[in-house]
Design a protein around this motif. Structure first.
Motif, mmCIF file in Angstrom:
data_model
loop_
_atom_site.group_PDB
_atom_site.id
_atom_site.type_symbol
_atom_site.label_atom_id
_atom_site.label_comp_id
_atom_site.label_asym_id
_atom_site.label_seq_id
_atom_site.Cartn_x
_atom_site.Cartn_y
_atom_site.Cartn_z
ATOM 1 N N CYS A 171 -5.252 -12.118 -27.923
ATOM 2 C CA CYS A 171 -4.248 -11.240 -27.310
ATOM 3 C C CYS A 171 -4.775 -10.821 -25.937
ATOM 4 N N THR A 172 -4.203 -11.425 -24.939
ATOM 5 C CA THR A 172 -4.662 -11.171 -23.569
ATOM 6 C C THR A 172 -3.498 -10.633 -22.742
ATOM 7 N N LEU A 173 -3.744 -9.518 -22.071
ATOM 8 C CA LEU A 173 -2.748 -8.922 -21.167
ATOM 9 C C LEU A 173 -3.157 -9.267 -19.742
ATOM 10 N N SER A 174 -2.249 -9.961 -19.049
ATOM 11 C CA SER A 174 -2.549 -10.421 -17.687
ATOM 12 C C SER A 174 -1.720 -9.625 -16.691
ATOM 13 N N PHE A 175 -2.326 -9.317 -15.584
ATOM 14 C CA PHE A 175 -1.626 -8.652 -14.477
ATOM 15 C C PHE A 175 -2.422 -8.896 -13.201
ATOM 16 N N GLU A 176 -1.834 -8.457 -12.079
ATOM 17 C CA GLU A 176 -2.451 -8.673 -10.772
ATOM 18 C C GLU A 176 -2.774 -7.330 -10.124
ATOM 19 N N LEU A 177 -3.910 -7.332 -9.466
ATOM 20 C CA LEU A 177 -4.285 -6.201 -8.599
ATOM 21 C C LEU A 177 -3.868 -6.589 -7.184
ATOM 22 N N LEU A 178 -2.879 -5.861 -6.616
ATOM 23 C CA LEU A 178 -2.313 -6.196 -5.312
ATOM 24 C C LEU A 178 -2.871 -5.253 -4.261
ATOM 25 N N LEU A 179 -3.303 -5.850 -3.143
ATOM 26 C CA LEU A 179 -3.806 -5.084 -2.005
ATOM 27 C C LEU A 179 -3.010 -5.472 -0.771
ATOM 28 N N ALA A 180 -2.763 -4.518 0.096
ATOM 29 C CA ALA A 180 -2.028 -4.779 1.339
ATOM 30 C C ALA A 180 -2.968 -4.643 2.527
ATOM 31 N N ASN A 181 -2.475 -5.192 3.636
ATOM 32 C CA ASN A 181 -3.164 -5.043 4.937
ATOM 33 C C ASN A 181 -4.628 -5.511 4.903
ATOM 34 N N PRO A 182 -4.994 -6.747 4.686
ATOM 35 C CA PRO A 182 -4.045 -7.834 4.488
ATOM 36 C C PRO A 182 -3.684 -8.003 3.009
ATOM 37 N N LEU A 183 -2.682 -8.828 2.790
ATOM 38 C CA LEU A 183 -2.238 -9.068 1.429
ATOM 39 C C LEU A 183 -3.315 -9.840 0.663
ATOM 40 N N GLN A 184 -3.670 -9.322 -0.542
ATOM 41 C CA GLN A 184 -4.709 -9.956 -1.348
ATOM 42 C C GLN A 184 -4.396 -9.700 -2.817
ATOM 43 N N PHE A 185 -4.671 -10.689 -3.647
ATOM 44 C CA PHE A 185 -4.398 -10.593 -5.077
ATOM 45 C C PHE A 185 -5.705 -10.787 -5.850
ATOM 46 N N PHE A 186 -5.816 -10.062 -6.947
ATOM 47 C CA PHE A 186 -6.888 -10.290 -7.919
ATOM 48 C C PHE A 186 -6.223 -10.406 -9.289
ATOM 49 N N ARG A 187 -6.500 -11.529 -9.945
ATOM 50 C CA ARG A 187 -5.962 -11.743 -11.281
ATOM 51 C C ARG A 187 -6.881 -11.034 -12.286
ATOM 52 N N VAL A 188 -6.266 -10.240 -13.135
ATOM 53 C CA VAL A 188 -7.036 -9.472 -14.123
ATOM 54 C C VAL A 188 -6.495 -9.815 -15.513
ATOM 55 N N GLU A 189 -7.394 -10.083 -16.438
ATOM 56 C CA GLU A 189 -7.026 -10.337 -17.830
ATOM 57 C C GLU A 189 -7.831 -9.396 -18.725
ATOM 58 N N VAL A 190 -7.103 -8.692 -19.582
ATOM 59 C CA VAL A 190 -7.740 -7.760 -20.517
ATOM 60 C C VAL A 190 -7.438 -8.251 -21.926
ATOM 61 N N ALA A 191 -8.484 -8.589 -22.670
ATOM 62 C CA ALA A 191 -8.317 -9.028 -24.053
ATOM 63 C C ALA A 191 -8.298 -7.796 -24.960
#
Length: 813
Positions: free
Chosen positions: A95-115
């Motif tokens: 059971c894994t919950l996936s979401f993204e950590l979004l940053l602006a200026n500049p735009l940047q994504f971090f993929r996060v998975e929590v089991a």
């Protein structure tokens, strides 16, 4: 918490511009309390808490649900609400919950998975609290009686691990196991033959125990009814039945049919079908026909809610023997879900000087369908100023591709269309209304390239003569236009002080009266400035044309009106009609029709003798002169302009009539007599000259010179050295003055009946020959004295006029 290997991977991927290629992985136990700390993602991402706030860090998930919250102050990831693994993931092993950590200026994504790790929070549950078996008493030891196993929502070691019977008895034992990873079974095994006569019914409990710590258990009651002989149990034609059904199949549609065969006859061979109650009530969407075994839909299915159903069907004969089979129903996805557009950020209004590449909107797309039905493509409709580009995974950005112009388009309606690949495809549109903020990029523009305004001279002060108007394509303060006068060339020529412009409405005023004769046109530069920062300016030239008024009367140049008495013109009595006597010359300081002059004989001694040219001002003889005509004729010529109302002036002149002007040779005796008779006049003239000289000496040399010149002009007619008398007078009338290269005075007797005349001696011999002095003789004689004239200066003569030879041969002793 993330493992050491995950942290090392994280540091390697932080250099990527948008997102890590490997997600940051963490774990948390289910049922964790709200606010529980999962991990510090700021440290793992190499970011400080200040950067999280400055770059507006936030969490975004595809389904829009927020199970976790990011504390920007500390960078910690905390639980928002209690997590139930079974609710989130069902029976899935992981059971894994996936979401993204979004940053602006500049735009940047971090993929996060929590089991979400399972805990033993569920007890095993049997499908039925009470199960009844009807068993023939002839059943042999070792007979198997299948039983629906207990379901435990937990997974792994927390699921069901063992079954037991309580209280233990000598007839049955429980056996369980699995044929493969997905198929588990539990069976009651008959250990000892039953004897209905000894014991018709038997009861005990079957207990299921999981492997949790502490373990949990579930119980079902077994009721055994011993029947008389029915030695054949129903047998299904298949152990597992599989079928497919479209998720949009209508209610009542047949999914499949199960078939069981019983070798017995009669009541013991009659088979009835029913669902065995399973955990989760998965059979609620289906119904089975007890007689035929047809399984039908009782309500619409939804592929997105459940992709497959697992059913248990029990076939029981009339003797109570039964068999169970498994039915797997696969729901076939249809394209019944349109794509969804989830907007993460949107910037409006947008300044019109935004640089190309500015992110206007960030959004994600998703489709609950699968396969081609869930494949999404996005497009931006008919936009040249904006474009759509993929950002990360299923995220897209709307960015500017060229400079914006608010004056061309103040609002842009951007329509993003998301379409899946189903047949037919389903689409979803998302509209972004982008308002453009104005910047001061347009200078005021005048509605004319130049302005020409007219004002009549002698105007009243502060007269309104017109207005200038400029428009600015900007809005607000950037479009507020003020007017002012500007210097024509930097500060060398300041604006005209006689003109003013209203700063608010551009009205142009003339502050003081103007005189057309002094200034006929004024040119000023009007500046229009907006209220932007910095302000923009435009200039326009205003031509102010002064319109003439008839405010100047004609001015007579010739004959001069300063002399008293008026100057005299000579007219031979032998002259014919049309003879040009003189020409009245006048000018008018006005212009146009106000300066058009006309001439008219106002009064004359004999009005019928003279005619005046209405346009030329030429005074001509209307008829031949007769003896009855007065020798001295006085004329007043009216000069009038063409103004409204007209202004006029008068010119006064006198004409002397001469007889036999051509015969100039006189006897010496007569000349001497005339000289003696005129001596008195000569003495008087000399006396007057000395008195005048004495007066002029005490005045000034300059005034004396002016008086002398005026006397020279008033003394009589002038004989030119460059022409005869008639041509000289005509030229003088033309130019408005008389030349004085040679100046002679002639003495005439107005009352004499003869045509003879005589020249007197110079009155003031000490004066230079180019100067003239005038004296008055006896009676009506006028005395003149002048210098000699060269013969070549008089090429021709008119009748009654002296030739140069005749004039020079005269004696002036």
């Amino acid at each position: 918490m993330a493992t050491a290997r995950q942290v090392l991977c994280l540091s390697a991927f932080l250099c990527l511009p948008h997102a890590l290629s490997e997600p940051m992985r963490y774990s948390v136990t289910e049922e964790a309390a709200s606010g529980s700390v999962v991990a510090n993602v700021a440290e793992d991402a190499g970011l400080s808490p200040a950067q999280l706030s400055a770059r507006r860090a936030r969490l975004a998930s595809e389904d829009g649900r927020q199970h976790f919250r990011l504390d920007r102050g500390t960078g910690r990831l905390v639980v928002v609400e209690r997590l139930d693994r079974e609710e989130l993931c069902g029976q899935s092993d992981t059971c894994t919950l996936s979401f993204e950590l979004l940053l602006a200026n500049p735009l940047q994504f971090f993929r996060v998975e929590v089991a979400v790790e399972d805990i033993n929070d569920h007890s095993p549950v049997f499908p039925e609290e009470r199960v009844t078996f009807k068993i023939l008493e002839t059943s042999n030891p070792g007979s198997l009686f299948p039983l629906e196993g207990a379901r435990d929502l937990d997974v792994g070691s927390n699921s069901v691990q063992a079954y037991s019977i309580a209280p233990e008895n000598e007839y049955f034992r429980v056996s369980f196991g699995s044929e493969n990873e997905d198929e588990k079974y539990i069976e009651l095994i008959l250990e000892k033959p039953l004897d209905r006569e000894e014991q018709a019914e038997l009861g005990f409990s079957v207990i299921a125990v999981d492997g949790g710590s502490p373990p949990r258990s579930g119980t079902t009651q077994i009721h055994i009814i011993v029947l008389d002989v029915n030695d054949n149990v129903p047998i299904f034609t298949q152990k597992v039945y599989s079928g497919q059904v479209l998720e949009n199949a209508a209610e009542g549609s047949v999914v499949l049919s199960v078939v069981a065969i019983d070798q017995d006859a009669g009541l013991n061979g009659d088979i009835s079908y029913q669902f065995s109650q399973g955990a989760g009530h998965s059979h609620a969407a289906f119904a089975i026909d007890p007689s035929s075994g047809e399984i039908k839909l009782t309500k619409p299915l939804d592929f997105e809610a459940a992709e497959k159903y697992e059913l248990s069907v029990r076939a029981t004969d009339g003797g109570g023997l039964s068999a169970i089979c498994r039915v797997l129903v696969e729901v076939v996805d249809v394209n019944d879900n349109a794509p969804e557009v989830v907007v993460s950020s949107f910037s409006s209004p947008l300044p019109e000087n935004a640089l190309p590449g500015t992110v206007v909107a960030l959004f994600a797309v998703r489709d609950r369908d699968t396969g081609a039905n869930g494949k999404i493509s996005c497009a931006l409709a008919d936009q040249l100023l904006f474009s759509l580009r993929p950002a990360y995974k299923n995220y897209y950005e709307v960015v500017t591709v060229s400079t914006l112009d608010r004056e061309e388009t103040a609002r842009h309606i951007l329509t993003v269309t998301a379409a899946d690949a189903g047949s037919p495809p389903l689409t979803t549109t998302q509209t972004f209304t982008v308002d453009i903020l104005d910047v001061n990029d347009n200078a005021p523009v005048f509605n004319q390239t130049s302005y020409t305004m007219y004002i009549r001279e002698n105007n009243v002060p502060k007269a309104l003569v017109g207005s200038v108007s400029a428009a600015d394509a900007d809005v607000g303060p950037n479009a507020k236009v003020t007017y002012s006068l500007a210097a024509a060339h930097s500060t060398e020529h300041p604006p005209c002080s006689c003109i003013s412009v209203n700063s608010e409405n551009g009205y142009v005023f003339v502050l003081r009266p103007l005189d057309y004769e002094q200034v006929r046109q004024i040119e000023v530069l009007v500046s229009a400035s907006d209220a932007g920062s910095p302000p923009l300016t435009a200039n326009v030239t205003v031509h102010l044309v002064v319109v003439d008024e008839n405010d100047n009367a004609p001015l007579v140049l010739h004959p001069s009106q300063d002399s008293s008495p008026p100057s005299s013109e000579l007219l031979p009595m032998s002259a014919e009609a049309g003879y040009l006597i003189t020409k009245v010359v006048a000018v008018d300081a006005d212009s146009g029709q106000n300066s058009w002059l006309s001439y008219q004989l106002l009064r004359a001694t004999d009005p019928g003798l003279f005619a005046v040219g209405a346009q030329s001002g030429e005074v001509q003889l209307r008829r031949p002169v007769t003896e009855k005509d007065a020798v001295k004729q006085k004329l007043i010529v009216l000069v009038r302009d063409n103004g409204r109302p007209p202004l006029s002036a008068t010119a006064a002149l006198s004409v002397l009539l001469l007889k036999d002007f051509s015969d100039m040779r006189l006897p010496q005796s007569s000349l001497a007599m005339e000289d003696e008779g005129g001596s008195l006049t000569t003495y008087l003239i000399i006396s007057l000259a000395f008195v005048s000289l004495l007066f002029l000496t005490f005045t000034s040399a300059f005034v004396a010179h002016k008086v002398c010149k005026r006397k020279k002009l008033k003394g009589g007619h002038v004989l030119y050295g460059t022409g005869n008398l008639q041509s000289g007078v005509g030229d003088a009338a033309t130019v408005g003055t008389l030349p004085h290269a040679y100046c002679y005075e002639i003495s005439l007797t107005t009352g004499s009946g003869s045509s003879e005349f005589k020249f007197l001696k110079p009155i003031l011999p000490s004066l230079p020959p180019q100067h003239c002095a005038t004296g008055r003789g006896t009676d009506d004689e006028e005395d003149f004295s002048c210098g000699p004239i060269a013969a070549e200066d008089v090429p021709r003569r008119n009748p009654g006029m002296l030739s140069a030879e005749q004039f020079n041969s005269l004696s002036f002793n």
